[in-house]
Enzyme design. Structure first.
Site, PDB file in Angstrom:
ATOM      1  N   TYR A 119       3.856  -8.647   5.226  1.00 14.17           N
ATOM      2  CA  TYR A 119       2.597  -7.653   5.754  1.00 14.17           C
ATOM      3  C   TYR A 119       1.458  -7.546   4.771  1.00 14.17           C
ATOM      4  CZ  TYR A 119       0.309  -3.225   6.634  1.00 14.17           C
ATOM      5  OH  TYR A 119      -0.610  -2.428   6.817  1.00 14.17           O
ATOM      6  N   LYS A 170      -2.496  -8.672   4.762  1.00 21.68           N
ATOM      7  CA  LYS A 170      -3.494  -7.660   4.454  1.00 21.68           C
ATOM      8  C   LYS A 170      -4.535  -7.869   3.271  1.00 21.68           C
ATOM      9  CE  LYS A 170      -4.499  -4.601   6.905  1.00 21.68           C
ATOM     10  NZ  LYS A 170      -5.371  -4.327   8.051  1.00 21.68           N
ATOM     11  N   THR A 203      -4.825  -1.304   3.599  1.00 21.81           N
ATOM     12  CA  THR A 203      -3.487  -0.601   3.073  1.00 21.81           C
ATOM     13  C   THR A 203      -3.455  -0.380   1.849  1.00 21.81           C
ATOM     14  OG1 THR A 203      -1.057  -0.500   3.057  1.00 21.81           O
ATOM     15  CG2 THR A 203      -1.990  -2.454   3.582  1.00 21.81           C
ATOM     16  N   ASP A 204      -2.761   0.537   1.210  1.00 23.26           N
ATOM     17  CA  ASP A 204      -2.408   0.517  -0.450  1.00 23.26           C
ATOM     18  C   ASP A 204      -1.481  -0.309  -0.714  1.00 23.26           C
ATOM     19  OD1 ASP A 204      -0.240   1.969   0.961  1.00 23.26           O
ATOM     20  OD2 ASP A 204      -0.640   3.630  -0.283  1.00 23.26           O
ATOM     21  N   GLU A 205      -0.769  -1.034   0.462  1.00 20.22           N
ATOM     22  CA  GLU A 205       0.416  -1.706  -0.080  1.00 20.22           C
ATOM     23  C   GLU A 205      -0.035  -3.207  -0.772  1.00 20.22           C
ATOM     24  OE1 GLU A 205       3.554  -2.061   2.916  1.00 20.22           O
ATOM     25  OE2 GLU A 205       3.023   0.060   3.690  1.00 20.22           O
TER      26      GLU A 205
END
Ligand code: NAD
Ligand code: TYD
Length: 364
Positions: free
Chosen positions: A171, A175, A145-147
């Site tokens: 989260y 990741k 993810t870009d998060e």
């Protein structure tokens, strides 16, 4: 459709293990792969958590070269057995705990599945890859993810593949941990891992807890539309079909050890997105319980640690692999709203007691 740079006649069939293939992106990807690579062996490993739904794959169950296995990616013996008996050469790893709000309520499951689960898959794949004499055409695709890159200010440049990791939620932190492991397996062992970091996906089979399906469903039920904080947070929206094409290109053309950012080139403020969904529902849905749907918009307490803005610079995958998104947010949103309108039978059973309990915890 195969990707542009590989002719159909050159392509060797793959034996692909898709983890999390009963979830939102995973199931879209399983359909994409089965539609495009008819002679590949496709094995899905999914624990069927609250987010997994075997009905997403119902139309594929009778195919000869398709198999669904219910199981946990943390179960090393099961993963070893599957890699060996199915002679897997390609891993597409989607399985994860994926919702930020749930990670705030209970981070433990995120560390277990996202970090320990990814580690289990990497170790099992490495052992099998060694036994198979390290074929360079094998692939371990880790979908992320870009998060992991943290939060941007309004005028900051978009995330590139070299933006430092600064995850802010349990989260995204879990990741990030899994990304670092996947990267290390290439640098230490030479195992052909590739990481993709994508922006917010949307489209069919998206679980009701996420922003777009939640708004569609609440409008149809005449329930309040909870917008966190001031609604000015920005996300980049990527249509899930575009994402699946990107992952296909990365598996076939991507370079082991590399990371590719995948974005939709569609930055939108949450409140503007919610208003667009309201307008589409007003236009497409007859007899809404409350109309116009905008009357349902309700600003609620902000999410703790809520990232302000995500934006993806996807020029690497465009220039190196020739991929770019095809769907605009206007077109993709219209298709998605229609899908939720026409698939009440899909989402209604998902509003279970467990889901109501979760909803109470987050929104009450
Ligand atoms: P999802 O929550 O819809 O699906 C996750 C799937 O993984 C479910 O089918 C679930 O049953 C399965 N699963 C969970 N724990 C498991 C375990 N221990 N063993 C086996 N299976 C397990 O998630 P999604 O939105 O489809 O996301 C897929 C991947 O893409 C995730 O890795 C996520 O981090 C990443 N991603 C998602 C988005 C997005 O917008 N949805 C954006 C960027 C990255
Ligand atoms: P979400 O779909 O949960 O994805 P992510 O947190 O991974 O970006 O949320 C998208 C945006 O919408 C995010 O800024 C949080 C916001 N949001 C709301 O305002 N209300 C909601 O009920 C939800 C679920 C999200």
């Amino acid at each position: 459709m195969t990707n542009a740079r590989e002719s159909v006649s050159e392509r060797q069939p793959r034996r692909i293990l898709i983890t999390g293939g009963a979830g939102f992106i995973g199931s879209n990807f399983v359909h994409h792969w089965c539609n495009n690579y008819n002679s590949d062996r496709v094995v899905v490993l999914d624990a069927l958590t609250y987010a997994g739904n075997r009905r997403n794959l119902a139309s594929l169950e009778d195919r000869d070269n398709f198999k669904f296995v219910k199981g946990d990616i943390c179960d090393r013996a099961l993963v070893d057995e599957l890699l060996a008996t199915e002679d897997i050469d390609t891993m597409a790893h989607f399985a994860a705990e994926s919702h930020v709000d749930r990670s705030i309520l209970g981070p433990g499951a995120f560390v277990q599945t996202n970090v320990v689960g990814t580690f289990t898959l990497l170790e099992a794949f490495r052992q099998r890859w060694l036994q198979r004499d390290k074929p360079q055409s094998d692939r371990f695709l880790h979908v992320s993810t870009d998060e992991v890159y943290g939060s941007l200010g309004a005028n900051d440049p978009a995330f590139t593949e070299t933006t430092p990791y600064t995850p802010n939620s349990p989260y995204s932190a879990s990741k990030a941990g899994s990304d670092h492991l996947a990267r290390a397996y290439y640098h230490t062992y030479g195992m052909p891992t590739i990481i993709t970091n994508c922006s917010n996906n949307y489209g069919p089979y998206h679980f009701p807890e996420k922003l777009i399906p939640l708004m569609c469903i609440n409008i149809l039920l005449g329930k309040p539309l909870p917008v966190y904080g001031d609604g000015q947070n920005i996300r980049d929206w990527l249509y899930v079909g575009d994402h699946c094409r990107a992952l296909d290109v990365v598996i076939h053309q991507g370079k082991p050890g590399e990371t590719y950012n995948v974005g939709g080139n569609n930055e939108v403020k949450n409140i503007d997105l919610v208003r667009q969904i309201c307008q589409l529902m007003d236009e497409l849905a007859p007899d809404l319980p409350i109309s116009p749907a905008e009357k349902l918009i309700t600003f609620v307490k902000d999410r703790p640690g809520h990232d302000r803005r995500y934006a993806i610079n996807a020029s690497k995958i465009k220039t190196e692999l020739g991929w770019s998104p095809q769907e605009t947010v206007t077109g993709g949103l219209r298709q998605t709203v229609k899908w939720y309108l026409e698939h009440r039978d899909w989402w209604q059973p998902l509003l279970s007691e467990e889901y109501q309990h979760y909803y109470q915890q987050v929104y009450s």
